[in-house]
Design a protein around this motif. Structure first.
Motif, PDB file in Angstrom:
ATOM      1  N   LEU A   1      -1.979 -10.547  11.195  1.00  0.00           N
ATOM      2  CA  LEU A   1      -1.298 -11.046   9.955  1.00  0.00           C
ATOM      3  C   LEU A   1       0.242 -11.890  10.439  1.00  0.00           C
ATOM      4  O   LEU A   1       0.705 -12.812   9.579  1.00  0.00           O
TER       5      LEU A   1
ATOM      6  N   ALA B   1     -12.339  -2.906   9.057  1.00  0.00           N
ATOM      7  CA  ALA B   1     -11.383  -2.537   7.643  1.00  0.00           C
ATOM      8  C   ALA B   1     -12.462  -2.491   6.559  1.00  0.00           C
ATOM      9  O   ALA B   1     -12.936  -3.545   6.148  1.00  0.00           O
TER      10      ALA B   1
ATOM     11  N   GLN C   1      -8.076   4.557  -2.753  1.00  0.00           N
ATOM     12  CA  GLN C   1      -7.059   5.065  -3.715  1.00  0.00           C
ATOM     13  C   GLN C   1      -6.234   3.497  -3.989  1.00  0.00           C
ATOM     14  O   GLN C   1      -5.551   3.155  -4.614  1.00  0.00           O
TER      15      GLN C   1
ATOM     16  N   SER D   1       0.777  -1.219  -0.079  1.00  0.00           N
ATOM     17  CA  SER D   1      -0.044   0.066  -0.182  1.00  0.00           C
ATOM     18  C   SER D   1       0.982   1.302  -0.037  1.00  0.00           C
ATOM     19  O   SER D   1       2.165   1.099   0.304  1.00  0.00           O
ATOM     20  N   ARG D   2       0.347   2.354  -0.084  1.00  0.00           N
ATOM     21  CA  ARG D   2       1.338   3.574  -0.112  1.00  0.00           C
ATOM     22  C   ARG D   2       1.716   3.901   1.277  1.00  0.00           C
ATOM     23  O   ARG D   2       2.788   4.459   1.178  1.00  0.00           O
ATOM     24  N   ALA D   3       1.043   3.400   2.318  1.00  0.00           N
ATOM     25  CA  ALA D   3       1.339   3.765   3.526  1.00  0.00           C
ATOM     26  C   ALA D   3       2.838   3.031   3.597  1.00  0.00           C
ATOM     27  O   ALA D   3       3.677   3.408   4.216  1.00  0.00           O
TER      28      ALA D   3
ATOM     29  N   GLY E   1      -2.269   0.669  -6.735  1.00  0.00           N
ATOM     30  CA  GLY E   1      -3.344   1.596  -6.213  1.00  0.00           C
ATOM     31  C   GLY E   1      -3.396   2.740  -7.382  1.00  0.00           C
ATOM     32  O   GLY E   1      -2.767   2.546  -8.373  1.00  0.00           O
TER      33      GLY E   1
ATOM     34  N   LYS F   1      -6.406  -7.207  11.365  1.00  0.00           N
ATOM     35  CA  LYS F   1      -7.014  -7.249  12.862  1.00  0.00           C
ATOM     36  C   LYS F   1      -8.110  -6.552  13.176  1.00  0.00           C
ATOM     37  O   LYS F   1      -9.066  -6.984  14.071  1.00  0.00           O
ATOM     38  N   ASP F   2      -8.593  -5.472  12.305  1.00  0.00           N
ATOM     39  CA  ASP F   2      -9.845  -4.591  12.662  1.00  0.00           C
ATOM     40  C   ASP F   2     -11.013  -5.179  11.776  1.00  0.00           C
ATOM     41  O   ASP F   2     -10.708  -5.052  10.611  1.00  0.00           O
TER      42      ASP F   2
HETATM   43  C1  LIG Z   1      -3.554  11.470  -4.122  1.00  0.00           C
HETATM   44  C2  LIG Z   1      -3.731   9.863  -3.237  1.00  0.00           C
HETATM   45  C3  LIG Z   1      -2.890   8.888  -3.990  1.00  0.00           C
HETATM   46  C4  LIG Z   1      -2.850   7.660  -3.357  1.00  0.00           C
HETATM   47  N1  LIG Z   1      -2.500   6.767  -4.035  1.00  0.00           N
HETATM   48  C5  LIG Z   1      -2.466   5.251  -3.281  1.00  0.00           C
HETATM   49  C6  LIG Z   1      -2.170   4.250  -3.902  1.00  0.00           C
HETATM   50  O1  LIG Z   1      -1.824   4.142  -5.123  1.00  0.00           O
HETATM   51  N2  LIG Z   1      -1.961   2.979  -3.263  1.00  0.00           N
HETATM   52  C7  LIG Z   1      -2.512   2.959  -2.008  1.00  0.00           C
HETATM   53  O2  LIG Z   1      -2.493   1.872  -1.371  1.00  0.00           O
HETATM   54  N3  LIG Z   1      -2.801   3.904  -1.161  1.00  0.00           N
HETATM   55  C8  LIG Z   1      -2.832   5.403  -1.937  1.00  0.00           C
HETATM   56  N4  LIG Z   1      -3.318   6.452  -1.405  1.00  0.00           N
HETATM   57  C9  LIG Z   1      -3.246   6.320   0.231  1.00  0.00           C
HETATM   58  C10 LIG Z   1      -4.567   5.874   0.689  1.00  0.00           C
HETATM   59  O3  LIG Z   1      -5.285   6.819   0.758  1.00  0.00           O
HETATM   60  C11 LIG Z   1      -4.186   5.099   1.995  1.00  0.00           C
HETATM   61  O4  LIG Z   1      -3.712   6.202   2.972  1.00  0.00           O
HETATM   62  C12 LIG Z   1      -3.342   3.852   2.018  1.00  0.00           C
HETATM   63  O5  LIG Z   1      -3.777   2.946   1.238  1.00  0.00           O
HETATM   64  C13 LIG Z   1      -3.317   3.337   3.571  1.00  0.00           C
HETATM   65  O6  LIG Z   1      -2.488   2.085   3.428  1.00  0.00           O
HETATM   66  P1  LIG Z   1      -2.683   1.112   4.790  1.00  0.00           P
HETATM   67  O7  LIG Z   1      -4.048   0.493   4.147  1.00  0.00           O
HETATM   68  O8  LIG Z   1      -1.700   0.176   4.464  1.00  0.00           O
HETATM   69  O9  LIG Z   1      -2.619   1.858   5.972  1.00  0.00           O
HETATM   70  P2  LIG Z   1      -3.827   2.020   7.093  1.00  0.00           P
HETATM   71  O10 LIG Z   1      -4.891   2.666   6.451  1.00  0.00           O
HETATM   72  O11 LIG Z   1      -3.247   2.730   8.139  1.00  0.00           O
HETATM   73  O12 LIG Z   1      -4.380   0.571   7.244  1.00  0.00           O
HETATM   74  C14 LIG Z   1      -3.590  -0.465   8.107  1.00  0.00           C
HETATM   75  C15 LIG Z   1      -4.243  -1.602   8.450  1.00  0.00           C
HETATM   76  O13 LIG Z   1      -3.470  -2.575   9.086  1.00  0.00           O
HETATM   77  C16 LIG Z   1      -4.197  -3.137  10.176  1.00  0.00           C
HETATM   78  N5  LIG Z   1      -3.365  -3.900  10.965  1.00  0.00           N
HETATM   79  C17 LIG Z   1      -2.471  -3.302  11.934  1.00  0.00           C
HETATM   80  N6  LIG Z   1      -1.731  -4.084  12.090  1.00  0.00           N
HETATM   81  C18 LIG Z   1      -1.821  -5.640  11.873  1.00  0.00           C
HETATM   82  C19 LIG Z   1      -1.730  -6.878  12.301  1.00  0.00           C
HETATM   83  N7  LIG Z   1      -0.756  -7.055  12.914  1.00  0.00           N
HETATM   84  N8  LIG Z   1      -2.370  -7.910  11.554  1.00  0.00           N
HETATM   85  C20 LIG Z   1      -3.354  -7.607  10.537  1.00  0.00           C
HETATM   86  N9  LIG Z   1      -3.611  -6.253  10.409  1.00  0.00           N
HETATM   87  C21 LIG Z   1      -3.102  -5.109  10.997  1.00  0.00           C
HETATM   88  C22 LIG Z   1      -5.028  -2.214  10.643  1.00  0.00           C
HETATM   89  O14 LIG Z   1      -6.202  -2.605  11.156  1.00  0.00           O
HETATM   90  C23 LIG Z   1      -5.505  -1.326   9.302  1.00  0.00           C
HETATM   91  O15 LIG Z   1      -6.815  -1.548   8.719  1.00  0.00           O
HETATM   92  C24 LIG Z   1      -3.177   7.495  -1.939  1.00  0.00           C
HETATM   93  C25 LIG Z   1      -3.694   8.694  -1.246  1.00  0.00           C
HETATM   94  C26 LIG Z   1      -3.541   9.971  -1.907  1.00  0.00           C
HETATM   95  C27 LIG Z   1      -4.107  11.288  -1.272  1.00  0.00           C
END
Ligand SMILES: Cc1cc2nc3c(=O)[nH]c(=O)nc-3n(C[C@H](O)[C@H](O)[C@H](O)COP(=O)(O)OP(=O)(O)OC[C@H]3O[C@@H](n4cnc5c(N)ncnc54)[C@H](O)[C@@H]3O)c2cc1C
Ligand SMILES: Nc1ncnc2c1ncn2[C@@H]1O[C@H](COP(=O)(O)O)[C@@H](O)[C@H]1O
Lengths: 317, 259
Positions: A301, A287, A267, A230-232, A246, A283-284
């Motif tokens: 995970l 989600a 995204q 993911s982007r994060a 994404g 975990k959530d």
């Molecule tokens: C202009 C723009 C473009 C973007 N382009 C992209 C893109 O191309 N791709 C992209 O991915 N995002 C993109 N984003 C970002 C997007 O909005 C989100 O911020 C991003 O996808 C979040 O990544 P994430 O799900 O990994 O993190 P989070 O939203 O923080 O989610 C993390 C998840 O992990 C879970 N978790 C935590 N620990 C554990 C564990 N031990 N076991 C199981 N689960 C766990 C949590 O419950 C949570 O649901 C963009 C944003 C903008 C503004």
């Protein structure tokens, strides 16, 4: 029979699966001529790799300009080929590069353009999935030679062997295309895993990995999968940007997408929601990605993935 | 050093979260909230940073094509700090494709004359990523797209970028005038300040019809023949890991004959 032009895709010097996929689409309407744009002295070796797919001929253009001027030079060459061959259509793989090339060619030759097709029929109607895969659109170019970019991994390639005729052509580099110069180039190295956009299975990690992708990678390797992020995860520097899935990363549509520790922001969904089967580990229980999961595990995970890896391993033996 | 003239192309798009549907082959724009394309905020921010790094006298003009209410999105970009805006609105532009859009934008850009044109990499509704390349082709200007960093040497009238795509990272260089697009990793767009919002109310938005731009509209060059909603993805099985979640996952994959 009239021709359809296809721009060959190469990755790290090897012909990519997308080339046969494009040829498969093109062969439905015409005889396929694959265009190989190469550095001087390398075209024949590249053309020799085109041994599968419904390909009647290969056209090689060699020039230093492709590496030096990139998109603009490639567009010049293709536009001139279209003028010379008057094909039924020009098909290019969808990528940042492919779409920009298509855009410039379309302006050059005064034709309509369709990007991100997932299929092209014999009458050159393109199928697209829009609004995050929620709507199927059929569209057609009704002016000029259709320029269509097709997403890798979305059509099943006809891989019957072929022995195309091979010829060389040349082109004139326009002055405008020399205005932006590539000074240096560092292609991403993929390593041992399959290419994200070509993989049958993708296992992705997000913020939930907390920077530790070992469990994600181990599971991916057991399945012969590509690793996404993911982007994060890419923003944090845990995984290279080239693996981001994404809206502003890659669009993937594999048989199986396994999202681990990814919440499912819109995204991120934009790049994966047309996957055939979606598995989510998070975990959530709230989600949002669970909403589109065929199979969801609410759990950690770091517990679920190692157990799943063990399960796959024992099934294999 | 002469003053730099910078244009930023911004588009108003339906909110990413809004449910979208097609009506008569076109995106139904009436029923949904409209916002400034978030990828264009990075272009506005980059223009502001270029100006801030080069002292006084440089100007940023927003250029946008779209329906009348496009001025709302443009106002937001003005409140971030752009100086003024040109908006092309015309009923003949309803359903415009990338070819027509790029023609209109290129015409405005050529008429006004700029050193730098900065775009986002993609509009979140059309998702084509072709308009910046098309503008460059039409104007015959250098194309420096998918920039992950932009360095402007105003004295030498040159721009150097790193081009970041799925293929890798290239360094590219060109002389003014150039067409740039920036990726979302390049910066963190600022929020409009209260002062910025107040100032934006007084900034000039020059709304032009097509005739004033000098573009004649032909029939659209591509057409949607059919649009059908796909059945929404039904949520499938969801289990809670009680110590056997991994095994259950593997069983599911086996049932699906994936492994
Ligand atoms: C202009 C723009 C473009 C973007 N382009 C992209 C893109 O191309 N791709 C992209 O991915 N995002 C993109 N984003 C970002 C997007 O909005 C989100 O911020 C991003 O996808 C979040 O990544 P994430 O799900 O990994 O993190 P989070 O939203 O923080 O989610 C993390 C998840 O992990 C879970 N978790 C935590 N620990 C554990 C564990 N031990 N076991 C199981 N689960 C766990 C949590 O419950 C949570 O649901 C963009 C944003 C903008 C503004
Ligand atoms: N109607 C428009 N008005 C102004 N700028 C636009 C318009 N359409 C596209 N652009 C610019 O071109 C970029 C790429 O858009 P697209 O090719 O539609 O994905 C956007 O990020 C904008 O900067």
């Amino acid at each position: 029979m009239t021709q359809t032009l296809v721009l060959a895709e190469f990755s790290e010097g090897k012909v990519a699966k997308a080339t046969a996929e494009l040829a498969t689409c093109g062969a439905r309407s015409g005889e396929v001529a694959v265009v190989v744009l190469a550095a001087p002295g390398t075209g024949d070796a590249m053309a020799a790799q085109i041994t599968t797919g419904p390909v009647a001929s290969v056209l090689i253009i060699e020039s230093e300009a492709f590496a030096k001027f990139g998109v603009a030079a490639v567009a010049d060459a293709l536009a001139q080929l279209v003028d010379a061959y008057k094909p039924l259509a020009l098909l290019i793989a969808s990528s940042a590069f492919g779409k920009e090339v298509a855009g410039r060619v379309a302006v050059h030759i005064g034709s309509g353009i369709i990007t991100d097709a997932v299929d092209v029929s014999a009458d050159l109607t393109a199928t697209q999935l829009v609004f995050g895969g929620s709507t199927t659109v059929l569209s057609r170019v009704n002016h000029g030679v259709p320029v269509i970019t097709v997403r890798p991994n979305s059509v099943t390639a006809d891989v019957t062997p072929c022995s195309p005729s091979i010829s060389h052509a040349s082109f004139v580099l326009s002055e405008n295309s020399q205005r932006a110069e590539i000074i240096s180039s560092a292609p991403f190295v993929k390593g041992g895993r399959p290419e994200l956009t070509e993989a049958q299975i993708v296992v992705s990690g997000g913020r939930g990995t907390n920077g530790d992708f070992a469990a994600v990678e181990a599971f991916a390797d057991l399945l012969g999968a590509a690793v996404g992020a993911s982007r994060a995860a890419t923003d944090a520097g845990w995984y290279p940007h080239s693996h981001q899935v994404g809206q502003t990363g890659k669009t993937v549509s594999p048989q199986l997408y396994v999202a681990c520790g990814i919440s499912g922001a819109i995204q991120h969904r934009a790049g994966m929601q047309t996957s055939k089967t979606i598995v989510v580990v998070n975990k959530d229980p709230e989600a949002p990605l669970f909403e589109i999961a065929d199979f969801g595990v609410v759990g950690d995970l770091f517990a679920v993935l190692p157990q799943a890896s063990e399960g796959v391993r024992s099934r294999k033996s | 050093m002469t003053a730099m003239k910078i244009a930023v192309c911004v588009k108003q798009v339906p909110d990413s979260w809004a449910e979208k549907k097609m009506v008569n082959g076109l995106l139904d724009r009436e029923g949904v909230d409209a916002v400034l394309n978030d990828l264009d905020e990075y272009a506005v921010e980059e223009a502001l940073r270029i100006v801030e790094a080069h002292g006084e006298g440089h100007t940023i003009t927003l250029i946008s094509m779209g329906p009348e209410r496009t001025t709302e999105a443009v106002r937001k970009a003005l409140s971030m700090g752009a100086d003024d805006a040109i908006v092309v609105t015309d009923s003949a532009l309803v359903g415009a494709d990338a070819l027509l859009t790029s023609e209109v934008l290129a015409k405005v850009i050529a008429t006004e004359g700029f050193d730098l044109v900065i775009c986002g990499t993609e509009s979140t509704d059309a998702r084509m990523s072709v308009v910046p390349a098309m503008i460059s082709q039409r104007l015959g200007w250098a194309q420096l797209t998918f920039a992950g960093s932009v360095v402007v040497d105003a004295a030498a009238s040159s721009v150097t970028i790193t081009r970041v795509t799925e293929a890798g990272v290239d360094t590219m260089k060109a002389q003014f005038p150039v067409v740039i697009s920036v990726i979302e990793k390049i910066n963190e767009p600022r929020y409009p300040s209260f002062k910025g919002i107040m100032a934006a109310k007084k900034k000039v938005i020059d709304v032009r019809a097509l005739a004033a731009v000098g573009v004649a509209v032909l029939a659209s060059w591509s057409e949607v023949k059919d649009a059908t909603p796909r059945p929404p993805r039904a949520a499938g099985i969801k289990i809670s890991d009680e110590g056997n979640g991994g095994d259950a996952l593997v069983n599911f994959l086996a049932e699906k004959k994936i492994i």
